[in-house]
Design a protein around this motif. Structure first.
Motif, PDB file in Angstrom:
ATOM      1  N   VAL A  17       7.186   6.064   7.649  1.00 48.62           N
ATOM      2  CA  VAL A  17       7.394   5.040   6.634  1.00 48.62           C
ATOM      3  C   VAL A  17       6.037   4.454   6.284  1.00 48.62           C
ATOM      4  CG1 VAL A  17       8.454   2.833   6.068  1.00 48.62           C
ATOM      5  CG2 VAL A  17       9.716   4.517   7.448  1.00 48.62           C
ATOM      6  N   LEU A  18       5.599   4.753   5.049  1.00 46.85           N
ATOM      7  CA  LEU A  18       4.286   4.315   4.607  1.00 46.85           C
ATOM      8  C   LEU A  18       4.474   3.170   3.620  1.00 46.85           C
ATOM      9  CD1 LEU A  18       1.232   5.392   4.714  1.00 46.85           C
ATOM     10  CD2 LEU A  18       1.743   6.266   2.429  1.00 46.85           C
ATOM     11  N   VAL A  19       3.806   2.048   3.881  1.00 44.62           N
ATOM     12  CA  VAL A  19       3.894   0.921   2.957  1.00 44.62           C
ATOM     13  C   VAL A  19       2.550   0.744   2.273  1.00 44.62           C
ATOM     14  CG1 VAL A  19       4.174  -1.577   2.779  1.00 44.62           C
ATOM     15  CG2 VAL A  19       5.753  -0.245   4.195  1.00 44.62           C
ATOM     16  N   ILE A  20       2.576   0.735   0.934  1.00 38.36           N
ATOM     17  CA  ILE A  20       1.338   0.537   0.183  1.00 38.36           C
ATOM     18  C   ILE A  20       1.323  -0.878  -0.361  1.00 38.36           C
ATOM     19  CG2 ILE A  20      -0.082   1.382  -1.726  1.00 38.36           C
ATOM     20  CD1 ILE A  20       1.416   4.029  -1.559  1.00 38.36           C
ATOM     21  N   ILE A  21       0.290  -1.632  -0.039  1.00 38.89           N
ATOM     22  CA  ILE A  21       0.172  -2.986  -0.591  1.00 38.89           C
ATOM     23  C   ILE A  21      -1.165  -3.123  -1.310  1.00 38.89           C
ATOM     24  CG2 ILE A  21       1.670  -3.985   1.195  1.00 38.89           C
ATOM     25  CD1 ILE A  21      -0.809  -5.073   2.533  1.00 38.89           C
ATOM     26  N   GLY A  22      -1.271  -4.196  -2.067  1.00 41.64           N
ATOM     27  CA  GLY A  22      -2.522  -4.437  -2.786  1.00 41.64           C
ATOM     28  C   GLY A  22      -2.248  -5.309  -3.987  1.00 41.64           C
ATOM     29  N   PRO A  23      -3.312  -5.879  -4.551  1.00 36.03           N
ATOM     30  CA  PRO A  23      -3.131  -6.759  -5.714  1.00 36.03           C
ATOM     31  C   PRO A  23      -2.601  -5.969  -6.912  1.00 36.03           C
ATOM     32  CG  PRO A  23      -5.461  -6.346  -5.321  1.00 36.03           C
ATOM     33  CD  PRO A  23      -4.725  -5.759  -4.168  1.00 36.03           C
ATOM     34  N   SER A  24      -2.012  -6.687  -7.882  1.00 35.41           N
ATOM     35  CA  SER A  24      -1.495  -5.970  -9.047  1.00 35.41           C
ATOM     36  C   SER A  24      -2.667  -5.368  -9.811  1.00 35.41           C
ATOM     37  CB  SER A  24      -0.681  -6.903  -9.939  1.00 35.41           C
ATOM     38  OG  SER A  24      -1.431  -8.041 -10.252  1.00 35.41           O
ATOM     39  N   GLY A  25      -2.424  -4.183 -10.350  1.00 35.04           N
ATOM     40  CA  GLY A  25      -3.496  -3.468 -11.033  1.00 35.04           C
ATOM     41  C   GLY A  25      -4.356  -2.654 -10.096  1.00 35.04           C
ATOM     42  N   SER A  26      -3.951  -2.578  -8.823  1.00 34.37           N
ATOM     43  CA  SER A  26      -4.765  -1.839  -7.872  1.00 34.37           C
ATOM     44  C   SER A  26      -4.481  -0.347  -7.938  1.00 34.37           C
ATOM     45  CB  SER A  26      -4.494  -2.350  -6.452  1.00 34.37           C
ATOM     46  OG  SER A  26      -3.124  -2.141  -6.137  1.00 34.37           O
ATOM     47  N   GLY A  27      -3.417   0.053  -8.650  1.00 34.61           N
ATOM     48  CA  GLY A  27      -3.099   1.470  -8.790  1.00 34.61           C
ATOM     49  C   GLY A  27      -2.027   1.923  -7.831  1.00 34.61           C
ATOM     50  N   ARG A  42       2.862   2.813   8.979  1.00 35.95           N
ATOM     51  CA  ARG A  42       1.459   2.700   8.579  1.00 35.95           C
ATOM     52  C   ARG A  42       1.399   1.867   7.305  1.00 35.95           C
ATOM     53  NH1 ARG A  42      -2.022   7.305   6.411  1.00 35.95           N
ATOM     54  NH2 ARG A  42      -0.052   8.431   6.502  1.00 35.95           N
ATOM     55  N   VAL A  43       0.380   1.035   7.204  1.00 38.84           N
ATOM     56  CA  VAL A  43       0.169   0.212   6.019  1.00 38.84           C
ATOM     57  C   VAL A  43      -1.111   0.678   5.336  1.00 38.84           C
ATOM     58  CG1 VAL A  43      -0.217  -2.118   5.133  1.00 38.84           C
ATOM     59  CG2 VAL A  43       1.321  -1.758   7.086  1.00 38.84           C
ATOM     60  N   VAL A  44      -1.010   0.893   4.003  1.00 37.54           N
ATOM     61  CA  VAL A  44      -2.187   1.301   3.229  1.00 37.54           C
ATOM     62  C   VAL A  44      -2.529   0.168   2.284  1.00 37.54           C
ATOM     63  CG1 VAL A  44      -3.003   2.901   1.453  1.00 37.54           C
ATOM     64  CG2 VAL A  44      -1.663   3.768   3.396  1.00 37.54           C
ATOM     65  N   PHE A  45      -3.797  -0.254   2.283  1.00 33.13           N
ATOM     66  CA  PHE A  45      -4.204  -1.307   1.362  1.00 33.13           C
ATOM     67  C   PHE A  45      -5.041  -0.712   0.231  1.00 33.13           C
ATOM     68  CE2 PHE A  45      -7.356  -4.452  -0.070  1.00 33.13           C
ATOM     69  CZ  PHE A  45      -6.494  -5.417  -0.573  1.00 33.13           C
ATOM     70  N   MET A  46      -4.602  -0.969  -1.004  1.00 34.34           N
ATOM     71  CA  MET A  46      -5.322  -0.443  -2.168  1.00 34.34           C
ATOM     72  C   MET A  46      -5.866  -1.570  -3.024  1.00 34.34           C
ATOM     73  SD  MET A  46      -3.176   2.728  -3.781  1.00 34.34           S
ATOM     74  CE  MET A  46      -4.391   3.089  -5.038  1.00 34.34           C
ATOM     75  N   PRO A 102       0.929  -1.478  11.305  1.00 33.57           N
ATOM     76  CA  PRO A 102       1.108  -2.880  10.891  1.00 33.57           C
ATOM     77  C   PRO A 102       0.359  -3.836  11.808  1.00 33.57           C
ATOM     78  CG  PRO A 102       3.203  -1.720  10.867  1.00 33.57           C
ATOM     79  CD  PRO A 102       2.208  -0.782  11.454  1.00 33.57           C
ATOM     80  N   ALA A 103       0.404  -3.584  13.077  1.00 31.40           N
ATOM     81  CA  ALA A 103      -0.265  -4.486  14.016  1.00 31.40           C
ATOM     82  C   ALA A 103      -1.755  -4.517  13.739  1.00 31.40           C
ATOM     83  CB  ALA A 103       0.006  -4.035  15.449  1.00 31.40           C
ATOM     84  N   GLU A 104      -2.368  -3.310  13.617  1.00 32.20           N
ATOM     85  CA  GLU A 104      -3.795  -3.236  13.326  1.00 32.20           C
ATOM     86  C   GLU A 104      -4.130  -3.970  12.036  1.00 32.20           C
ATOM     87  OE1 GLU A 104      -4.833   1.229  15.050  1.00 32.20           O
ATOM     88  OE2 GLU A 104      -4.789   0.847  12.909  1.00 32.20           O
ATOM     89  N   PHE A 105      -3.343  -3.631  11.000  1.00 30.86           N
ATOM     90  CA  PHE A 105      -3.695  -4.135   9.672  1.00 30.86           C
ATOM     91  C   PHE A 105      -3.536  -5.652   9.563  1.00 30.86           C
ATOM     92  CE2 PHE A 105      -2.583  -5.285   5.318  1.00 30.86           C
ATOM     93  CZ  PHE A 105      -3.740  -4.877   4.664  1.00 30.86           C
ATOM     94  N   HIS A 128      -5.721  -7.402  12.738  1.00 29.58           N
ATOM     95  CA  HIS A 128      -7.162  -7.119  12.818  1.00 29.58           C
ATOM     96  C   HIS A 128      -7.644  -6.558  11.498  1.00 29.58           C
ATOM     97  CE1 HIS A 128      -6.776  -7.790  17.129  1.00 29.58           C
ATOM     98  NE2 HIS A 128      -5.696  -7.009  17.089  1.00 29.58           N
ATOM     99  N   THR A 129      -7.448  -7.314  10.431  1.00 29.50           N
ATOM    100  CA  THR A 129      -7.849  -6.858   9.112  1.00 29.50           C
ATOM    101  C   THR A 129      -9.351  -6.637   9.084  1.00 29.50           C
ATOM    102  OG1 THR A 129      -6.163  -8.373   8.341  1.00 29.50           O
ATOM    103  CG2 THR A 129      -7.522  -7.325   6.658  1.00 29.50           C
ATOM    104  N   LYS A 130      -9.762  -5.465   8.519  1.00 29.86           N
ATOM    105  CA  LYS A 130     -11.182  -5.123   8.558  1.00 29.86           C
ATOM    106  C   LYS A 130     -11.910  -5.580   7.296  1.00 29.86           C
ATOM    107  CE  LYS A 130     -10.256  -0.826  11.117  1.00 29.86           C
ATOM    108  NZ  LYS A 130      -9.156  -0.149  10.396  1.00 29.86           N
ATOM    109  N   THR A 131     -11.373  -5.247   6.129  1.00 36.31           N
ATOM    110  CA  THR A 131     -12.140  -5.479   4.899  1.00 36.31           C
ATOM    111  C   THR A 131     -11.927  -6.894   4.364  1.00 36.31           C
ATOM    112  OG1 THR A 131     -10.348  -4.656   3.521  1.00 36.31           O
ATOM    113  CG2 THR A 131     -12.024  -3.059   4.213  1.00 36.31           C
ATOM    114  N   GLU A 132     -12.945  -7.387   3.656  1.00 35.86           N
ATOM    115  CA  GLU A 132     -12.891  -8.718   3.052  1.00 35.86           C
ATOM    116  C   GLU A 132     -11.806  -8.781   1.978  1.00 35.86           C
ATOM    117  OE1 GLU A 132     -14.274 -11.635   3.803  1.00 35.86           O
ATOM    118  OE2 GLU A 132     -14.999 -10.553   5.582  1.00 35.86           O
TER     119      GLU A 132
END
Lengths: 261, 284, 225
Positions: free
Chosen positions: A48-58, A224-228, A239-242, A245-249
């Motif tokens: 189960v892959l979840v894609i998140i990100g701001p609108s317009g991120s593709g 798994r969570v994917v951030f775009m 999910p726990a990692e993301f 322990h979020t890596k990117t700003e």
């Protein structure tokens, strides 16, 4: 609400086999706009892959390229090891194996709930009317709308319509289900009834790609969570990692905005 | 020319040519002095015909002669198209002073307009190809193809009285019928003999002939507004003069010559100009 | 009123109207079939089909019907020797229906296209993502909804077709209403107003029910979203 029937989910749930969905250096442009930038992504069977990100991120565009509702400019997409075919019989066959749930439900407005669910199994898979209706009623019961079977879509609430849409996709026994912001058009009190169905589906081993803003669902059901952002995959992990322990700003910034609301 | 101008030009051209095709439109030549407006046919070669800015045909010749007798020169005449269905309305509304347009005098029409004349007595006849020996009378049309213009009943007269199995084609104008006759699509064209003779003269190139056996009697009169007996009297005097000074025969020969056509001698040229009382059209 | 009664007893006006009704029904059938084919071509993924359908529709939509009818008679029949039957009347009847159908199909196509524009894109996407082929999604999902959305423009097209059927006179169909009207005027110059009224009332009697039916159907069949 009963649990989504196991029958609808592919039999082989082993996650060590080769990837079910592969995106290989995928690029897409809307004219000058570079909406997908060198996307590489694999989804394993049962994942189960979840894609998140701001609108317009593709993220929605990415989801729609997987069953070729959006064409890509370069790169390759493979389902079960086979590259996506051109328009034609091959493609319709592939689309039948990839379920899709839309933000705006897209139930066939002129057909009853039951007909919505039985149409594709009868016309594409060649099931008899009786067989298709029997399966459809089971599926409708599993998402809790079997009592509405003879109504038209416009007579149902948004949450009910979206549950019917999920049942309609499941009726084709898809290998993978794509969810394109399935709860974004719903009134808040109806979001959970749809998410519950999706959680059930995930528990039963369905391979899912879910574009959503529902962080609770991501935590609870995602493997798994994917951030775009800006057409690129910036970060991915469990999910726990993301979440912890979020890596990117960019991702930290995004999460802080979402979670304060 | 830029593209937009070209487009507008093309559009205007299209509209203008459509207007011409529809055959509506009246001539309004600007002249000085008093004018007289005369209604004629624009589409009957040899009878009443407009080609560019010039008008010809026997009706036009008669109109010019009568106008001259009334004191109007050629330049003072305004020609107006008078299609069959509009003739009464044109007179009633005063749009025209009089109408010379193969206009048969009938009892019914006399209820709404007055007639001067008659200036010619025609009869329904057939126009055939000169080399076609198989048609010598209307009865020979069984199994043949016959052309007439839309809205005319002359073909139906033949079907009802002479040739039950004739096939009828209706075209928008007599000129089209002649084309169909020459090409062999039809075997005969029917309407009044003088119109057929005019057609043969103008369009036939010697390939067509009028049968010369009229089977109806159509008495052509000059239509004027109901109640204008003064004008009727004046026109009748002009017609009498036209016949007696030989202009009538000269003009008729000019319009129908070379086709072997002679009008029915028993009826022509008319000697009694008493349309008001007698000489009605006889239709079968 | 008396004049109208006299005219009605002397001429078979209903028979002439029946000719126009028949012309209308046949042309409606053929233009509907052709219009559906054209609109499917226009939404098809094949560029050349879209191009052909667009050209066809633009040509016949912008061509005056009279010119099409005259072409059917003088061009197709007299010049090109195209004929349906060796009997003139049968031949001209079907040539007129052909001309009317070609002309009207362009408007049927446009009406259906306006109906298709009322069907959200998501309906087609859902159909495609379920694995339905182009013909299945067009025939089962898009067109049924498009028809319901284009009842009003289709009704107007039908009304226009009924009125246009009088142009069949230009293709030598001499038994229809406008031809009979000319004949009646030719022989009854003193009763022109009555002649006109007979035909005006006749067409109003035919057209008003079509309008009412269209409105009713449009409301009944409307797709709720």
């Amino acid at each position: 609400m009963t649990s989504v029937s196991k029958k609808a989910v592919a039999e082989d749930n082993s996650s060590d086999s080769k990837p079910l969905v592969e995106l290989d250096h995928v690029d897409k442009y809307y004219g000058e706009l570079h909406v997908l930038k060198d996307i590489n992504l694999e989804v394993k069977k049962g994942e189960v892959l979840v894609i998140i990100g701001p609108s317009g991120s593709g993220k929605s565009t990415l989801c729609r390229t997987i069953n070729r509702l959006e064409l890509i400019n370069s790169g390759e997409i493979r389902i079960d090891g086979k590259p996506l075919p051109q328009e034609g019989k091959e493609l319709t066959k592939l689309r039948a194996e990839v379920g899709m749930v839309f933000q705006s439900f897209n139930l066939f407005a002129h057909k009853s709930i039951l007909d919505n669910v039985t149409l594709a199994p009868r016309k594409v898979l060649g099931l008899s009317k009786e067989q298709a209706e029997k399966e459809a009623m089971e599926l409708l019961a599993s998402v809790g709308v079997d009592t509405q079977a003879s109504k038209l879509p416009a007579q149902l609430s948004g949450g009910q319509q979206q549950r019917v849409a999920i049942a309609r996709s499941l009726a084709m026994h898809p290998k993978v289900m794509l969810f394109d912001e399935p709860t974004s058009a719903l009134d808040p009190e109806m979001i959970n009834e749809v998410l519950d169905v999706m959680v059930d589906l995930a528990k039963n081993g369905m391979t899912m790609v879910v574009v959503t803003h529902e962080m609770g669902f991501a935590r609870q059901a995602a493997d798994r969570v994917v951030f775009m952002a800006d057409g690129q995959i910036l970060e991915q992990g469990s999910p726990a990692e993301f979440f912890d322990h979020t890596k990117t700003e960019r991702a930290k910034d995004f999460l802080s905005k979402i979670l304060t609301h | 020319m830029n593209r937009l101008t070209k487009k507008i030009f093309a559009a205007v051209l299209a509209v203008v040519s459509l207007g011409a095709l529809a055959g509506c439109g009246s001539s309004t030549v600007e002249t000085s002095g008093p004018k007289i407006t005369i209604g004629i046919k624009f589409d009957q070669p040899g009878v009443g015909y407009k080609e560019g800015d010039s008008y010809s045909g026997f009706d036009v010749d008669v109109a010019r002669y009568v106008a001259k007798q009334l004191g109007y020169s050629e330049k003072q005449i305004v020609w107006k198209e008078a299609p069959s269905a509009q003739r009464e309305a044109l007179l009633q509304n005063g749009d025209v002073d009089f109408i010379i347009a193969s206009y048969s005098i009938t009892a019914d029409r006399k209820k709404v307009v007055d007639f001067a004349g008659p200036y010619f007595v025609a009869g329904q006849d057939l126009l055939v190809r000169s080399d076609d020996k198989s048609i010598t009378s209307a009865k020979d049309l069984n199994g043949k193809n016959l052309c007439t213009v839309s809205g005319s009943t002359s073909a139906q007269v033949i079907k009802d009285n002479f040739a039950k199995s004739v096939q009828i084609m209706e075209l928008s104008g007599y000129a089209e019928c002649v084309t169909a006759l020459i090409s062999g699509t039809v075997d005969a064209v029917t309407t009044d003999d003088i119109i057929l003779a005019g057609l043969a003269h103008a369009k036939g190139n010697g390939l067509l002939k009028v049968l010369g056996k009229p089977f109806t009697k159509e008495t052509y009169g000059i239509g004027v507004k109901k109640g204008d007996s003064q004008l009727v009297t004046t026109i009748n005097a002009a017609l009498k003069k036209m016949v007696s000074d030989g202009t009538w025969q000269k003009d008729l020969t000019k319009e129908t010559g070379g086709t072997g056509y002679t009008p029915n001698k028993e009826w022509n040229p008319p000697t009694k100009f008493n349309a008001e009382n007698s000489d009605e059209t006889v239709r079968q | 009123m008396n004049e109208m009664m006299t005219l009605l007893s002397n001429y078979n006006v209903p028979a002439a109207f029946w000719v126009n009704i028949q012309l209308t029904l046949w042309s409606a059938l053929f233009s509907l079939i052709l219009g559906v084919i054209l609109v499917m071509m226009r939404i098809s993924p094949v560029g050349s089909l879209r191009g052909f359908a667009t050209a066809f529709v633009e040509f016949f939509k912008n061509m005056p019907l009279t010119i099409i009818m005259v072409f059917m008679l003088l061009g197709a029949f007299v010049q090109l020797r195209f004929q349906f039957s060796s009997s003139f009347s049968t031949n001209f009847y079907w040539l007129a229906i052909t001309g009317l159908s070609l002309y009207t199909s362009a408007f049927v196509c446009e009406s259906l296209r306006s109906g298709i524009n009322t069907v959200p894109l998501g309906q087609a996407e859902a159909a495609r993502s379920l694995g339905l082929s182009f013909f299945q999604s067009a025939g089962l999902i898009i067109l049924p909804q498009a028809f319901r959305g284009s009842v009003a423009p289709l009704g107007n097209t039908l009304i226009a077709l009924l009125k246009n059927s009088t142009v069949a006179a230009a293709a030598s169909v001499a038994t229809e209403t406008s031809s009979l009207m000319k004949t009646m005027i030719e022989y009854n110059a003193s009763m022109i107003v009555a002649v006109f009224l007979i035909f005006a009332i006749g067409y109003v009697i035919l057209i008003i029910p079509i309008g009412l039916l269209t409105t009713w159907l449009s409301n009944t069949l409307a797709v709720r979203r």
